[in-house]
Write a protein that holds these residues in place. Structure first.
Motif, PDB file in Angstrom:
ATOM      1  N   ASP A 155       0.840  -1.201   0.000  1.00 53.98           N
ATOM      2  CA  ASP A 155       0.000   0.000   0.000  1.00 53.98           C
ATOM      3  C   ASP A 155       0.879   1.257   0.000  1.00 53.98           C
ATOM      4  OD1 ASP A 155      -2.822   1.151   0.619  1.00 53.98           O
ATOM      5  OD2 ASP A 155      -1.548   2.047   2.161  1.00 53.98           O
ATOM      6  N   HIS A 156       0.723   2.113  -1.036  1.00 52.00           N
ATOM      7  CA  HIS A 156       1.574   3.300  -1.136  1.00 52.00           C
ATOM      8  C   HIS A 156       1.391   4.285   0.015  1.00 52.00           C
ATOM      9  CE1 HIS A 156       3.204   3.288  -5.525  1.00 52.00           C
ATOM     10  NE2 HIS A 156       3.251   2.087  -4.968  1.00 52.00           N
ATOM     11  N   PRO A 157       0.190   4.578   0.462  1.00 56.08           N
ATOM     12  CA  PRO A 157       0.058   5.463   1.629  1.00 56.08           C
ATOM     13  C   PRO A 157       0.760   4.906   2.869  1.00 56.08           C
ATOM     14  CG  PRO A 157      -2.030   5.347   0.476  1.00 56.08           C
ATOM     15  CD  PRO A 157      -1.137   4.323  -0.156  1.00 56.08           C
ATOM     16  N   LEU A 158       0.705   3.587   3.044  1.00 56.34           N
ATOM     17  CA  LEU A 158       1.407   2.974   4.171  1.00 56.34           C
ATOM     18  C   LEU A 158       2.915   3.106   3.978  1.00 56.34           C
ATOM     19  CD1 LEU A 158       1.278   1.394   6.810  1.00 56.34           C
ATOM     20  CD2 LEU A 158       1.098  -0.718   5.457  1.00 56.34           C
ATOM     21  N   ASP A 159       3.396   2.866   2.753  1.00 56.75           N
ATOM     22  CA  ASP A 159       4.814   3.093   2.455  1.00 56.75           C
ATOM     23  C   ASP A 159       5.219   4.518   2.818  1.00 56.75           C
ATOM     24  OD1 ASP A 159       5.158   0.555   1.457  1.00 56.75           O
ATOM     25  OD2 ASP A 159       5.353   1.156  -0.641  1.00 56.75           O
ATOM     26  N   MET A 160       4.365   5.467   2.446  1.00 57.31           N
ATOM     27  CA  MET A 160       4.655   6.874   2.705  1.00 57.31           C
ATOM     28  C   MET A 160       4.780   7.139   4.202  1.00 57.31           C
ATOM     29  SD  MET A 160       4.957  10.056   1.513  1.00 57.31           S
ATOM     30  CE  MET A 160       4.171  10.120  -0.111  1.00 57.31           C
ATOM     31  N   ALA A 161       3.825   6.646   4.988  1.00 62.86           N
ATOM     32  CA  ALA A 161       3.819   6.907   6.427  1.00 62.86           C
ATOM     33  C   ALA A 161       5.037   6.285   7.104  1.00 62.86           C
ATOM     34  CB  ALA A 161       2.533   6.375   7.048  1.00 62.86           C
ATOM     35  N   ILE A 162       5.363   5.047   6.723  1.00 70.55           N
ATOM     36  CA  ILE A 162       6.505   4.369   7.342  1.00 70.55           C
ATOM     37  C   ILE A 162       7.806   5.069   6.972  1.00 70.55           C
ATOM     38  CG2 ILE A 162       7.831   2.224   7.402  1.00 70.55           C
ATOM     39  CD1 ILE A 162       5.151   0.760   6.829  1.00 70.55           C
ATOM     40  N   THR A 163       7.967   5.401   5.701  1.00 70.32           N
ATOM     41  CA  THR A 163       9.207   6.018   5.241  1.00 70.32           C
ATOM     42  C   THR A 163       9.397   7.391   5.872  1.00 70.32           C
ATOM     43  OG1 THR A 163       8.966   4.836   3.137  1.00 70.32           O
ATOM     44  CG2 THR A 163      10.554   6.630   3.210  1.00 70.32           C
ATOM     45  N   ALA A 164       8.336   8.179   5.951  1.00 73.08           N
ATOM     46  CA  ALA A 164       8.438   9.505   6.570  1.00 73.08           C
ATOM     47  C   ALA A 164       8.861   9.381   8.030  1.00 73.08           C
ATOM     48  CB  ALA A 164       7.110  10.235   6.457  1.00 73.08           C
ATOM     49  N   ALA A 165       8.265   8.427   8.745  1.00 70.32           N
ATOM     50  CA  ALA A 165       8.627   8.234  10.152  1.00 70.32           C
ATOM     51  C   ALA A 165      10.083   7.805  10.274  1.00 70.32           C
ATOM     52  CB  ALA A 165       7.707   7.206  10.791  1.00 70.32           C
ATOM     53  N   ALA A 166      10.536   6.931   9.366  1.00 67.23           N
ATOM     54  CA  ALA A 166      11.915   6.449   9.422  1.00 67.23           C
ATOM     55  C   ALA A 166      12.913   7.556   9.124  1.00 67.23           C
ATOM     56  CB  ALA A 166      12.100   5.292   8.450  1.00 67.23           C
ATOM     57  N   ALA A 207      12.054   5.670  -9.869  1.00 66.74           N
ATOM     58  CA  ALA A 207      12.436   7.067  -9.686  1.00 66.74           C
ATOM     59  C   ALA A 207      11.199   7.955  -9.641  1.00 66.74           C
ATOM     60  CB  ALA A 207      13.361   7.497 -10.828  1.00 66.74           C
ATOM     61  N   THR A 208      10.152   7.578 -10.376  1.00 67.67           N
ATOM     62  CA  THR A 208       8.907   8.351 -10.342  1.00 67.67           C
ATOM     63  C   THR A 208       8.276   8.294  -8.959  1.00 67.67           C
ATOM     64  OG1 THR A 208       8.525   7.925 -12.694  1.00 67.67           O
ATOM     65  CG2 THR A 208       6.624   8.591 -11.371  1.00 67.67           C
ATOM     66  N   LYS A 209       8.252   7.122  -8.371  1.00 67.62           N
ATOM     67  CA  LYS A 209       7.707   6.987  -7.019  1.00 67.62           C
ATOM     68  C   LYS A 209       8.514   7.823  -6.038  1.00 67.62           C
ATOM     69  CE  LYS A 209       6.574   3.499  -3.480  1.00 67.62           C
ATOM     70  NZ  LYS A 209       6.515   2.056  -3.165  1.00 67.62           N
ATOM     71  N   ARG A 210       9.808   7.803  -6.186  1.00 68.60           N
ATOM     72  CA  ARG A 210      10.640   8.605  -5.300  1.00 68.60           C
ATOM     73  C   ARG A 210      10.301  10.082  -5.425  1.00 68.60           C
ATOM     74  NH1 ARG A 210      16.449   8.222  -3.214  1.00 68.60           N
ATOM     75  NH2 ARG A 210      16.676  10.306  -2.322  1.00 68.60           N
ATOM     76  N   ALA A 211      10.151  10.565  -6.651  1.00 64.60           N
ATOM     77  CA  ALA A 211       9.852  11.986  -6.854  1.00 64.60           C
ATOM     78  C   ALA A 211       8.532  12.367  -6.183  1.00 64.60           C
ATOM     79  CB  ALA A 211       9.817  12.300  -8.345  1.00 64.60           C
ATOM     80  N   ARG A 212       7.532  11.520  -6.305  1.00 65.49           N
ATOM     81  CA  ARG A 212       6.242  11.798  -5.660  1.00 65.49           C
ATOM     82  C   ARG A 212       6.369  11.818  -4.140  1.00 65.49           C
ATOM     83  NH1 ARG A 212       2.414   7.777  -9.305  1.00 65.49           N
ATOM     84  NH2 ARG A 212       2.394   9.051 -11.217  1.00 65.49           N
ATOM     85  N   PHE A 213       7.121  10.863  -3.621  1.00 65.75           N
ATOM     86  CA  PHE A 213       7.298  10.804  -2.174  1.00 65.75           C
ATOM     87  C   PHE A 213       8.112  12.010  -1.681  1.00 65.75           C
ATOM     88  CE2 PHE A 213       6.272   6.423  -0.358  1.00 65.75           C
ATOM     89  CZ  PHE A 213       5.271   6.194  -1.283  1.00 65.75           C
ATOM     90  N   GLU A 214       9.134  12.394  -2.423  1.00 62.36           N
ATOM     91  CA  GLU A 214       9.944  13.548  -2.010  1.00 62.36           C
ATOM     92  C   GLU A 214       9.093  14.810  -1.890  1.00 62.36           C
ATOM     93  OE1 GLU A 214      13.293  14.128  -4.530  1.00 62.36           O
ATOM     94  OE2 GLU A 214      14.482  12.535  -3.582  1.00 62.36           O
TER      95      GLU A 214
END
Length: 321
Positions: free
Chosen positions: A226-237, A251-258
């Motif tokens: 789940d991308h939102p879950l990936d986002m929450a975990i990565t931000a916390a880390a 790289a596209t996913k990274r840009a969106r997350f950044e």
């Protein structure tokens, strides 16, 4: 290899066993001091002291000693170049010991210490031709003369979020290596029925609590379904200074997350620290086993104290879109 457990099992099953240890090294050698292998009476063995002619010769000596019965230990001083034709060029001292059922009581404390999972020190000395070992904590320095051995492995903690195809392949890839894996997924039926001994499967309920409670030396890998879950975990880390935070994806996913991380006011240096795509540069194969091998090599780089080599060819495994 848990050498004392292995040795005890061999003695119990086969009546006797030998232990071959690299006792000392001078110059270049195939393995470091402390490398060990356990040998059965029929010559089958577990572990390695480096292979090649050195290992073959030591196995021959161990088999001869086992055929003669439990006896004194032997230290073999071996020059690798002139004696064996190995181009390492160094010199090693190899300790070879034999054991049988009479030794099981003495081995039991070592087996117990080994089961604790971490490294431990042992005091050793020669006594009537055999090596006597005691756990270092049980020995007073004023009465013990001999040498120290270190057993067990200091395992690097890994938090792996996600039990999809790549997560499963990665757990198997890490199984024989010096990592302690906490494997997390929020799906009830996500995990396989059998998990390697160095991994613990845990139902994920509070991602931020997992990150907050993690050892500062942990390596973090995020590859959930789940991308939102990936986002929450990565931000916390990224809010903590872990040695490695890896996110599966392109790289596209990274840009969106950044973009989202900046909206959350994460420091730029922490955003730059994110490893995404994960794995070594130049490996573009998307097979989960290949990605797992590449990421495992990257984690070993970090464990050795280096910076992770970045993957310039983004893997897009089947559990990531």
């Amino acid at each position: 290899m848990r050498v004392w457990r292995q040795l005890t099992d061999l003695v119990t099953r086969h009546g006797s066993a030998a232990l071959i240890s690299v006792h000392d090294v001078k110059g270049s050698a195939p393995r470091e001091a402390g490398a060990r292998m356990a040998v059965r009476p029929d010559g089958a063995f577990h572990g390695t002291i480096g292979g090649g002619q050195l290992e073959f010769r030591m196995l021959d000596i161990a088999r001869e000693m086992l055929q003669a019965g439990r006896g004194p230990a032997r230290i073999v001083d071996q020059a690798l170049g002139p004696d064996l034709g190995q181009c390492c060029g160094g010199r090693v001292a190899i300790l070879i010991e034999t054991f049988d059922g009479r030794d099981l009581d003495d081995l039991a404390p070592l087996v117990e210490a080994e089961a604790g999972g971490g490294p431990f020190e042992v005091e050793c000395r020669m006594e009537e031709g055999r090596v006597r070992r005691e756990l270092a904590s049980a020995v007073g320095d004023d009465r013990w003369t001999g040498w120290h051995e270190t057993h067990g492995v200091a395992r690097t903690p890994v938090l792996l979020f996600g039990a999809g195809h790549v997560g499963r392949a990665l757990v198997l890839s890490l199984a024989p290596l010096p990592f302690a894996v906490r494997w997390l997924d929020d799906r009830e039926d996500a995990f396989p029925s059998h998990v390697p001994a160095n991994a613990r499967a845990v139902r994920l309920r509070d991602p931020e609590a997992e990150i907050a409670g993690a050892d500062p030396a942990s390596l973090i890998l995020v590859m959930t379904h789940d991308h939102p879950l990936d986002m929450a975990i990565t931000a916390a880390a990224l809010k903590r200074a872990f040695p490695y935070v890896g996110l599966i994806g392109s790289a596209t996913k990274r840009a969106r997350f950044e973009k989202r991380f900046r909206e959350l006011h994460l420091p730029e240096e922490r955003i730059r620290a994110l490893v995404c795509p994960i794995g070594l540069a130049g490996i573009a194969d998307k097979d989960p086993a290949v990605i797992a091998a590449s990421v495992t090599a990257q984690l070993l780089q970090v464990r050795e104290g280096g910076n992770p080599e970045r993957n310039l060819s983004p893997p897009a495994p089947s559990n990531d879109t």
